[in-house]
Design a protein around this motif. Structure first.
Motif, PDB file in Angstrom:
ATOM      1  N   GLY A 307       0.803  -1.218   0.000  1.00  0.00           N
ATOM      2  CA  GLY A 307       0.000   0.000   0.000  1.00  0.00           C
ATOM      3  C   GLY A 307       0.832   1.262   0.000  1.00  0.00           C
ATOM      4  N   GLY A 308       2.070   1.173  -0.535  1.00  0.00           N
ATOM      5  CA  GLY A 308       2.888   2.367  -0.692  1.00  0.00           C
ATOM      6  C   GLY A 308       3.995   2.540   0.315  1.00  0.00           C
ATOM      7  N   SER A 309       4.165   1.587   1.250  1.00  0.00           N
ATOM      8  CA  SER A 309       5.199   1.742   2.273  1.00  0.00           C
ATOM      9  C   SER A 309       6.167   0.563   2.266  1.00  0.00           C
ATOM     10  CB  SER A 309       4.577   1.879   3.664  1.00  0.00           C
ATOM     11  OG  SER A 309       3.975   0.648   4.058  1.00  0.00           O
ATOM     12  N   LEU A 310       7.376   0.808   2.751  1.00  0.00           N
ATOM     13  CA  LEU A 310       8.372  -0.249   2.887  1.00  0.00           C
ATOM     14  C   LEU A 310       9.350   0.145   3.980  1.00  0.00           C
ATOM     15  CD1 LEU A 310       9.225  -2.972   1.472  1.00  0.00           C
ATOM     16  CD2 LEU A 310      11.012  -1.631   0.352  1.00  0.00           C
ATOM     17  N   ASP A 311       9.592  -0.784   4.877  1.00  0.00           N
ATOM     18  CA  ASP A 311      10.543  -0.571   5.979  1.00  0.00           C
ATOM     19  C   ASP A 311      10.236   0.708   6.755  1.00  0.00           C
ATOM     20  OD1 ASP A 311      11.826  -2.872   5.112  1.00  0.00           O
ATOM     21  OD2 ASP A 311      13.336  -1.783   3.949  1.00  0.00           O
ATOM     22  N   GLY A 312       8.948   0.959   6.955  1.00  0.00           N
ATOM     23  CA  GLY A 312       8.543   2.104   7.752  1.00  0.00           C
ATOM     24  C   GLY A 312       8.521   3.430   7.018  1.00  0.00           C
ATOM     25  N   VAL A 313       8.824   3.415   5.723  1.00  0.00           N
ATOM     26  CA  VAL A 313       8.823   4.643   4.935  1.00  0.00           C
ATOM     27  C   VAL A 313       7.608   4.655   4.014  1.00  0.00           C
ATOM     28  CG1 VAL A 313      10.075   6.035   3.243  1.00  0.00           C
ATOM     29  CG2 VAL A 313      11.343   4.767   5.007  1.00  0.00           C
ATOM     30  N   GLN A 314       6.773   5.685   4.105  1.00  0.00           N
ATOM     31  CA  GLN A 314       5.604   5.817   3.235  1.00  0.00           C
ATOM     32  C   GLN A 314       6.031   6.529   1.962  1.00  0.00           C
ATOM     33  OE1 GLN A 314       2.531   4.565   4.568  1.00  0.00           O
ATOM     34  NE2 GLN A 314       1.893   4.555   2.416  1.00  0.00           N
ATOM     35  N   VAL A 315       6.174   5.774   0.876  1.00  0.00           N
ATOM     36  CA  VAL A 315       6.659   6.317  -0.391  1.00  0.00           C
ATOM     37  C   VAL A 315       5.506   6.876  -1.215  1.00  0.00           C
ATOM     38  CG1 VAL A 315       7.924   5.771  -2.510  1.00  0.00           C
ATOM     39  CG2 VAL A 315       8.590   4.701  -0.349  1.00  0.00           C
ATOM     40  N   LEU A 316       4.407   6.144  -1.256  1.00  0.00           N
ATOM     41  CA  LEU A 316       3.186   6.570  -1.934  1.00  0.00           C
ATOM     42  C   LEU A 316       2.010   6.297  -1.008  1.00  0.00           C
ATOM     43  CD1 LEU A 316       3.825   5.010  -5.476  1.00  0.00           C
ATOM     44  CD2 LEU A 316       4.002   7.437  -4.887  1.00  0.00           C
ATOM     45  N   GLN A 317       0.936   7.047  -1.170  1.00  0.00           N
ATOM     46  CA  GLN A 317      -0.247   6.809  -0.365  1.00  0.00           C
ATOM     47  C   GLN A 317      -1.031   5.611  -0.903  1.00  0.00           C
ATOM     48  OE1 GLN A 317      -0.997   8.382   2.535  1.00  0.00           O
ATOM     49  NE2 GLN A 317       1.052   9.266   2.184  1.00  0.00           N
ATOM     50  N   PRO A 318      -1.755   4.886  -0.041  1.00  0.00           N
ATOM     51  CA  PRO A 318      -2.519   3.724  -0.503  1.00  0.00           C
ATOM     52  C   PRO A 318      -3.465   4.035  -1.659  1.00  0.00           C
ATOM     53  CG  PRO A 318      -2.442   3.759   1.881  1.00  0.00           C
ATOM     54  CD  PRO A 318      -1.821   5.042   1.426  1.00  0.00           C
ATOM     55  N   GLU A 319      -4.089   5.204  -1.645  1.00  0.00           N
ATOM     56  CA  GLU A 319      -5.008   5.571  -2.715  1.00  0.00           C
ATOM     57  C   GLU A 319      -4.251   5.753  -4.035  1.00  0.00           C
ATOM     58  OE1 GLU A 319      -8.422   6.581  -4.847  1.00  0.00           O
ATOM     59  OE2 GLU A 319      -8.111   5.519  -2.949  1.00  0.00           O
ATOM     60  N   THR A 320      -3.033   6.224  -3.964  1.00  0.00           N
ATOM     61  CA  THR A 320      -2.211   6.376  -5.164  1.00  0.00           C
ATOM     62  C   THR A 320      -1.919   5.014  -5.772  1.00  0.00           C
ATOM     63  OG1 THR A 320      -1.197   8.379  -4.276  1.00  0.00           O
ATOM     64  CG2 THR A 320      -0.025   7.257  -6.053  1.00  0.00           C
ATOM     65  N   VAL A 321      -1.572   4.065  -4.938  1.00  0.00           N
ATOM     66  CA  VAL A 321      -1.309   2.703  -5.423  1.00  0.00           C
ATOM     67  C   VAL A 321      -2.565   2.119  -6.046  1.00  0.00           C
ATOM     68  CG1 VAL A 321      -0.628   0.370  -4.757  1.00  0.00           C
ATOM     69  CG2 VAL A 321       0.518   2.350  -3.719  1.00  0.00           C
ATOM     70  N   ARG A 322      -3.700   2.327  -5.399  1.00  0.00           N
ATOM     71  CA  ARG A 322      -4.953   1.797  -5.941  1.00  0.00           C
ATOM     72  C   ARG A 322      -5.224   2.358  -7.329  1.00  0.00           C
ATOM     73  NH1 ARG A 322      -9.716   3.023  -7.175  1.00  0.00           N
ATOM     74  NH2 ARG A 322      -9.466   5.205  -6.532  1.00  0.00           N
ATOM     75  N   ARG A 323      -5.029   3.670  -7.496  1.00  0.00           N
ATOM     76  CA  ARG A 323      -5.246   4.276  -8.805  1.00  0.00           C
ATOM     77  C   ARG A 323      -4.277   3.726  -9.848  1.00  0.00           C
ATOM     78  NH1 ARG A 323      -5.864   9.424  -6.086  1.00  0.00           N
ATOM     79  NH2 ARG A 323      -3.645   9.788  -6.496  1.00  0.00           N
ATOM     80  N   ALA A 324      -3.058   3.464  -9.424  1.00  0.00           N
ATOM     81  CA  ALA A 324      -2.033   3.003 -10.366  1.00  0.00           C
ATOM     82  C   ALA A 324      -2.327   1.624 -10.921  1.00  0.00           C
ATOM     83  CB  ALA A 324      -0.662   3.020  -9.691  1.00  0.00           C
ATOM     84  N   ILE A 325      -2.966   0.777 -10.124  1.00  0.00           N
ATOM     85  CA  ILE A 325      -3.150  -0.615 -10.559  1.00  0.00           C
ATOM     86  C   ILE A 325      -4.586  -0.942 -10.975  1.00  0.00           C
ATOM     87  CG2 ILE A 325      -1.228  -1.357  -9.115  1.00  0.00           C
ATOM     88  CD1 ILE A 325      -3.230  -2.526  -7.131  1.00  0.00           C
ATOM     89  N   GLU A 326      -5.522   0.012 -10.847  1.00  0.00           N
ATOM     90  CA  GLU A 326      -6.886  -0.296 -11.244  1.00  0.00           C
ATOM     91  C   GLU A 326      -6.978  -0.401 -12.765  1.00  0.00           C
ATOM     92  OE1 GLU A 326      -9.514   2.706  -9.847  1.00  0.00           O
ATOM     93  OE2 GLU A 326      -8.665   4.296 -11.085  1.00  0.00           O
ATOM     94  N   PRO A 327      -7.747  -1.361 -13.287  1.00  0.00           N
ATOM     95  CA  PRO A 327      -7.818  -1.571 -14.735  1.00  0.00           C
ATOM     96  C   PRO A 327      -8.373  -0.355 -15.474  1.00  0.00           C
ATOM     97  CG  PRO A 327      -8.757  -3.441 -13.533  1.00  0.00           C
ATOM     98  CD  PRO A 327      -8.554  -2.350 -12.533  1.00  0.00           C
TER      99      PRO A 327
END
Length: 416
Positions: A307-327
């Protein structure tokens, strides 16, 4: 011997141990993740069988399950084992950088999504709102979402046929693409844009973000994710770490030659050769020349899976990820690749009962790069994978062995 009968293959020894490198410090025991060790090892055995085809001088693989590294391995050599190559073997490390080719599209698209997250644009904005000259020949109708989903009507133009030196002239490339006539004036037909859309998307990043793409890639993704490489092209100081791309197997013949040229714009061997050229490695090709290690790529996809985070760092917001992968639309016949595919705004999507990422992968998202590079995440399996390689071949045996790797992965990592 006729050209089409010539077969270029790697010299494969009977025993592969000397060519295999395992990052034991990175890999966690499969049992800790509820996986069967024998099935995990079967994945690597399938990779070794892929190497035994003689079609891949260098392969690196990183597999994460629930964010933990299950496999991080390499087989082959940086140099010394390509067809016709005589010389000492330069060992291949699992962290060796390789060119992602079209898998670069998924990474570059995230720069657009970052701008959307920051409120600087919307995916449903017209491209011409930011690049007015793109409006020529009715292209004023094209949205950013459609551009990223291969619906901009300019899948190939003369850009790809003018040699790698043209890649050094960004402004000319953008001008040519803006002046191009779309093949579909209604922008309803899906047609894979091998390189073209990347330059327009990159120009949007430059104009809207006020930043050059290499710096955006570094600041917005590579630095916060702690990536070792992840650059457009690769620094001269790192070139000796980058295995060259090599044509292997039988030479393609018509109609396959025509099909390949319709995708990449040049003959197969010429395209592979250009990927090793300084003009390609020293410039920015958003849709085709990011160089990274398999671990770098797997970390990006794990971040998206989280959902946009890794190792405690928020790189992208969850909504951004959702928009990126929605068909964007449903399954549609692709006019360039000649196969049915689903796209999101930057990603190739999986399918049921079988898709690009193996069996039952409809929820998966990722990208293919020049024949056999694969990078993807599968939420259903809690899986992020990067399979990088340097052999470029049309041999059916390579496709079958790659499919066997995907089947073994699906078996080793069942749905959670």
């Amino acid at each position: 011997m006729p050209t089409w009968l010539r077969r270029q293959r790697v010299q494969v020894p009977k025993h592969l141990q000397a060519l295999v490198t395992v990052d034991h410090a990175a890999e966690v025991p499969p049992e800790r993740l509820g996986l069967q060790p024998a099935r995990v090892e079967a994945v690597w055995a399938a990779v070794e069988q892929l190497y035994r085809t003689g079609l891949q001088p260098a392969i690196t693989l990183v597999v994460r399950r629930h964010g933990q590294v299950v496999l991080k391995r390499a087989i082959g050599a940086v140099r010394g084992n390509a067809p016709g190559e005589a010389g000492p073997l330069v060992p291949l490390h699992p962290d060796a950088p390789m060119c992602l080719f079209s898998a670069s599209k998924a990474i570059s698209a995230l720069l657009i999504h970052k701008l959307a997250e920051d409120g600087k644009l919307s995916l449903d904005d017209r491209v011409a709102a930011y690049i007015p000259e793109f409006a020529a020949h009715g292209k004023h109708r094209v949205t950013i979402r459609e551009l990223l989903a291969h619906r901009a009507g300019i899948p190939t133009i003369a850009v790809e046929a003018q040699g790698p030196e043209l890649l050094r002239n960004w402004d000319l490339l953008v001008a040519m693409l803006c002046a191009a006539k779309p093949f579909d004036p209604r922008f309803e037909k899906q047609a894979y844009h091998a390189l073209t859309a990347g330059f327009i998307a990159g120009e949007i990043v430059r104009r809207v973000g006020g930043i050059e793409l290499p710096e955006a890639l570094h600041q917005w993704l590579a630095k916060p994710l702690g990536l070792q490489y992840m650059t457009y092209g690769i620094k001269p100081a790192w070139r000796d770490r980058l295995p060259p791309n090599v044509v292997t197997g039988p030479q393609p013949v018509w109609p396959l030659t025509a099909y390949i040229r319709s995708i990449i714009g040049v003959p197969f061997a010429e395209g592979v050769g250009a990927s090793n050229d300084d003009a390609f490695l020293s410039t920015v090709v958003p849709a085709g020349n990011i160089c990274a290690s398999a671990d770098d790529v797997s970390r990006v996809f794990q971040m998206l899976l989280n959902g946009g985070s890794l190792d405690g760092v928020q790189v992208l917001q969850p909504e951004t990820v959702r928009r990126a992968i929605e068909p964007v639309g449903g399954l549609q016949f692709d006019r360039t690749l000649k196969v049915p595919l689903r796209y999101s705004s930057g990603f190739m999507l999986g399918e049921k009962p079988v898709g690009l990422y193996g069996p039952d992968c409809r929820e998966a998202f990722g990208h293919l790069g020049f024949v056999s590079v694969l990078a993807w995440a599968d939420p259903r399996r809690a899986l992020s994978v990067a399979l990088l390689n340097t052999g470029k071949s049309v041999a059916p045996g390579g496709v079958l062995r790659l499919a066997a790797v995907l089947r073994a992965l699906a078996r080793a990592c069942p749905p959670v």
